[in-house]
Design an enzyme around this catalytic site. Structure first.
Site, PDB file in Angstrom:
ATOM      1  NE  ARG A 225      15.015 -22.952 -85.272  1.00  0.00           N
ATOM      2  CZ  ARG A 225      15.885 -22.670 -86.489  1.00  0.00           C
ATOM      3  NH1 ARG A 225      16.306 -23.866 -87.168  1.00  0.00           N
ATOM      4  NH2 ARG A 225      16.550 -21.654 -86.741  1.00  0.00           N
ATOM      5  CG  HIS A 273      21.001 -26.585 -86.592  1.00  0.00           C
ATOM      6  ND1 HIS A 273      20.193 -26.059 -85.528  1.00  0.00           N
ATOM      7  CD2 HIS A 273      20.451 -26.091 -87.888  1.00  0.00           C
ATOM      8  CE1 HIS A 273      19.458 -25.118 -86.099  1.00  0.00           C
ATOM      9  NE2 HIS A 273      19.639 -24.861 -87.390  1.00  0.00           N
TER      10      HIS A 273
END
Ligand code: NAP
Length: 310
Positions: A225, A273
């Site tokens: 993250r 992502h």
């Protein structure tokens, strides 16, 4: 008694998941009503993704559990309106995808692939790469994804050192924990992979001080993250040569703004992502197994510890 199951995720996922969920629910012998539109006070289970827009669980008065389609639960773990169990996604397909992505990017750095892929200028200077056994890879986070990646790298011969919150034993992997374990992991990792969750305790795990512990020129791969890394500290470490190169899949703001320094930095690879994603065929099985468990009075799988945030 009919089990009412609300699917609350990005609308495009509904036609993908609906037949898979129905088949698995039928196979589990459950009597069910599965829909994207059920009055809140009649919902038993919510199949949840943050992009479904559901924020306030207060009206869901008979809710039994929320079943996340995502492995990362930072956007719901601290939701105070949610008072029932929350399960995160642990999906074989997601794990396999992450393992492949991590191994691929580690091999890119290990083999120095860029040198010959991006530069074809007639230079003939043979400099074969070392063996994997001569390379130490550090993995921050030895959960589902970190452990699978660590074991895959170890099976290729890499010297793998991993760090987690609690003590662990994983065959072939040097497992460390605690502040001293982090320092030791960072000081040895020529290639570092971040697979920690985004919690209050993990924010800025990589900062000016911790980046300075790494071997000069080390490479970083972050499919965890964005908040795990202090961006300014990373840019400074890249510009100083302390960090050789970083491959970043996740960011504090997504999509990464087009004017962000990372896009144009010569020593940063940005991926949007895509390291891995939940795979509907296997994820539907996981979701339905948890509903079956809930209805049978058995413990749910993959529960989130709301106090820890993951
Ligand atoms: P997980 O099974 O919950 O594992 C988390 C690991 O991090 C555990 O080993 C845990 O330690 C460790 N950890 C947590 N807090 C820590 C702390 N304060 N200090 C040290 N270690 C700590 O999670 P997972 O399924 O492997 O997923 C990891 C993350 O990957 C997710 O949270 C998500 O953010 C990210 N992800 C990214 C993508 C992508 O496409 N980029 C896809 C899926 C997931 P313990 O073992 O001691 O609990």
């Amino acid at each position: 008694m009919t089990v009412n199951i609300l699917f609350s995720a990005r609308p495009a996922l509904w036609p993908v998941y609906e037949p898979l969920l129905r088949q698995n629910l039928l196979d589990a012998g459950l009597e069910f009503h599965l829909s994207t539109d059920i009055p809140p006070d009649q919902v038993d289970y919510v199949i949840y993704a943050p992009n479904g827009g559901l924020r306030d669980f207060t009206p869901y008065t008979r809710l039994k559990a929320v079943l996340s389609l995502w492995a990362g639960v930072e956007s719901i773990a601290d939701n105070e309106t949610l008072t029932v169990p929350l399960a995160r996604m642990v999906d074989h397909g997601l794990t396999q995808g992450m393992t492949e992505w991590v191994v691929g990017h580690v091999l890119r750095y290990h083999l120095g692939m860029d040198q010959h892929i991006t530069t074809q200028d007639g230079t003939w200077e043979p400099d074969p790469p070392p063996l994997a056994s001569e390379r130490t890879v550090g993995i921050l986070g030895l959960g589902t994804l970190g452990t699978a990646s660590a074991c895959a790298l170890n099976s290729l011969g890499f010297d793998v050192i991993g760090w987690s919150r609690s003590a662990k034993e994983i065959a072939g992997i040097t497992c460390l924990h605690g502040p001293e374990g982090l320092r030791e992991t960072l000081s040895q990792a020529e290639i570092l992979v971040l697979l920690l969750p985004d919690t209050a305790a993990t924010e800025n795990t990589l900062n000016t001080q911790t980046l300075a512990l790494m071997p000069k020129g080390a490479n970083i791969i972050n499919p965890g993250r964005g908040p795990l890394i202090d961006d300014e500290a990373l840019l400074a470490a890249l510009n100083a040569g302390q960090i050789g190169h970083a491959t970043l899949d996740v960011f504090r703001v997504e999509p990464l703004p087009t004017d962000h320094t990372f896009w144009a930095h010569p020593n940063v690879t940005v991926t949007p992502h895509i390291a891995s994603e939940t795979r509907p065929p296997t994820a539907a099985q996981v979701i339905v197994e948890n509903i079956r468990r809930g209805e049978a009075g058995e413990p749910y799988l993959h529960l989130v510890d709301r106090t820890l945030g993951y």
